[in-house]
Design an enzyme around this catalytic site. Structure first.
Site, short mmCIF file in Angstrom:
data_model
loop_
_atom_site.label_atom_id
_atom_site.label_comp_id
_atom_site.label_asym_id
_atom_site.label_seq_id
_atom_site.Cartn_x
_atom_site.Cartn_y
_atom_site.Cartn_z
N LYS A 46 50.08 50.41 48.53
CA LYS A 46 50.15 50.38 49.99
C LYS A 46 51.39 51.02 50.56
O LYS A 46 51.47 51.24 51.78
CB LYS A 46 50.00 48.94 50.47
CG LYS A 46 48.59 48.39 50.25
CD LYS A 46 47.58 49.19 51.05
CE LYS A 46 46.22 48.54 51.02
NZ LYS A 46 45.27 49.22 51.91
N SER A 274 43.41 42.77 40.88
CA SER A 274 42.56 43.87 41.35
C SER A 274 42.57 45.00 40.32
O SER A 274 41.57 45.72 40.19
CB SER A 274 42.95 44.36 42.74
OG SER A 274 44.22 44.95 42.75
N1 PMP Z 1 44.58 45.75 45.26
C1 PMP Z 1 45.57 45.16 45.94
C2 PMP Z 1 46.48 44.24 45.21
C3 PMP Z 1 45.71 45.38 47.31
O1 PMP Z 1 46.70 44.77 48.00
C4 PMP Z 1 44.79 46.23 47.96
C5 PMP Z 1 44.89 46.44 49.45
N2 PMP Z 1 44.28 45.40 50.19
C6 PMP Z 1 43.77 46.84 47.22
C7 PMP Z 1 43.71 46.58 45.87
C8 PMP Z 1 42.70 47.69 47.86
O2 PMP Z 1 43.15 48.86 48.44
P1 PMP Z 1 42.38 49.45 49.72
O3 PMP Z 1 42.78 48.60 50.88
O4 PMP Z 1 42.92 50.84 49.83
O5 PMP Z 1 40.93 49.41 49.46
#
Ligand code: PMP
Length: 327
Positions: A46, A274
């Protein structure tokens, strides 16, 4: 962009150009490459959008210098945006549902941000509504709204996509990326599909999330512990365009946890849930390409490991599955 070999004038200049590393558990003939986003200065993917969005809002005049950005965030966007705000004469307020990790909230505050919590059971939708209320109260304030702001997608089309392309000499067969706002996946998909329309695109969500409803599939809404991806209300995921994806796959908390533990123990990756989910799905896509059940223009899979497990130690991420999910 930095080569990490020259002196730099600001921490913002260290964003991006993260390493792309093979996941060793992949089949021999179909390598899986993971973009290690914890190498960014705020230790997540991010950081890319934090700086990109604030600069874009200032350039367009949507935000005046000295103004306030009020953003609903699971935490990592807050850290990325707060980091950028320190250099760009912008105040930042973040609206974070209570369930998200305390480490992230501490880091946002350390970077000078104000943090407002909303009840867990109101989800990201509750945080989004609260952010708009705060802006209405303040004046000279704007909700960058990573969930609907095209700058989120553009940041990845302009940086993450080209970096992977260069590292692999264009030989990308499949993209397998977790979706929160879907900015990472949409930006990378836009970049690669423009060059090679046959690239296979897999969106990853936790079991219990309902992004699959955008493809007309009925899936059950449920709780999940995986942080940063997934949705309970796809109408808030305005950046997600089903036309760019071939499939949406679900990964359970249990599979994601087992994989993040394996990635640490066997491959030395200190990554979070994630990333565990993305790795499970990416290895599955690689196996399908190897077995000939999935067509891809190249025998390679690219995924993204969005952040570091250190951010979730208080949640028992390296405890048993039950310890992690009960926190
Ligand atoms: N993994 C983590 C730990 C995140 O903080 C985020 C952002 N919400 C994502 C994955 C997903 O990224 P995006 O918002 O670009 O889909």
């Amino acid at each position: 962009m930095t080569t990490h070999r020259e002196p730099l004038d600001s921490v913002l200049a260290t964003i991006g150009e993260t390493p792309l590393v093979e996941v060793q558990a992949a089949p021999d003939d179909v390598p899986v490459y993971a973009k290690l986003e914890s190498f960014n200065p705020g230790a997540s993917v991010k950081d890319r959008i934090g700086a990109y969005i604030l600069r874009g809002l200032l350039e367009r005049g949507d935000l005046e210098p000295g103004g306030t950005a009020v953003e609903p965030t699971a935490g990592n966007t807050g850290i990325g945006m707060a980091l950028a705000a320190t250099q760009l004469d912008v105040e930042v307020v973040f609206v974070v549902p209570e369930r998200f990790s305390v480490e992230k909230q501490q880091l946002m505050r350390a970077l000078g941000a104000e943090v407002v919590n909303t009840p867990t059971d109101e989800g990201m939708e509750g945080a989004i509504a609260r952010a708009h209320e705060i802006v209405a109260d303040r004046g000279n304030a704007v909700v960058p709204q990573q969930f609907s702001n095209r700058l989120n997608v553009e940041a990845h089309a302009a940086t993450t996509g080209p970096e992977v392309d260069e590292a692999l000499g264009g030989e990308v067969g499949a993209l397998v990326v977790g979706c929160g706002t879907a900015g990472t996946l949409m930006g990378m998909a836009e970049y690669f599909l423009e060059r090679e329309p046959a690239v296979h695109v897999t969106a990853v969500e936790p079991e219990g999330s309902v992004l699959q409803r955008t493809l007309g599939r009925e899936v059950e809404d449920g709780e999940y512990a995986i942080e940063g991806i997934g949705t309970h209300d796809p109408s808030t995921n305005e950046l997600f365009d089903p036309a760019f994806v071939d499939e949406i796959v679900q990964v359970s908390d249990r599979e994601a946890h087992a994989e993040l533990v394996r990635l640490a123990r066997e491959e030395g990756h200190l990554v979070a849930s994630s990333a565990g989910a993305a790795s499970v799905a990416a290895l599955d896509v690689a196996e399908r390409i190897e077995a000939g059940t999935l067509e891809a223009p190249h025998d390679s899979v690219v995924t993204v490991f969005p952040d570091s497990s250190e951010r979730y130690l208080s949640k028992g991420i390296y405890g048993t599955f039950e310890e992690w999910t009960s926190e």
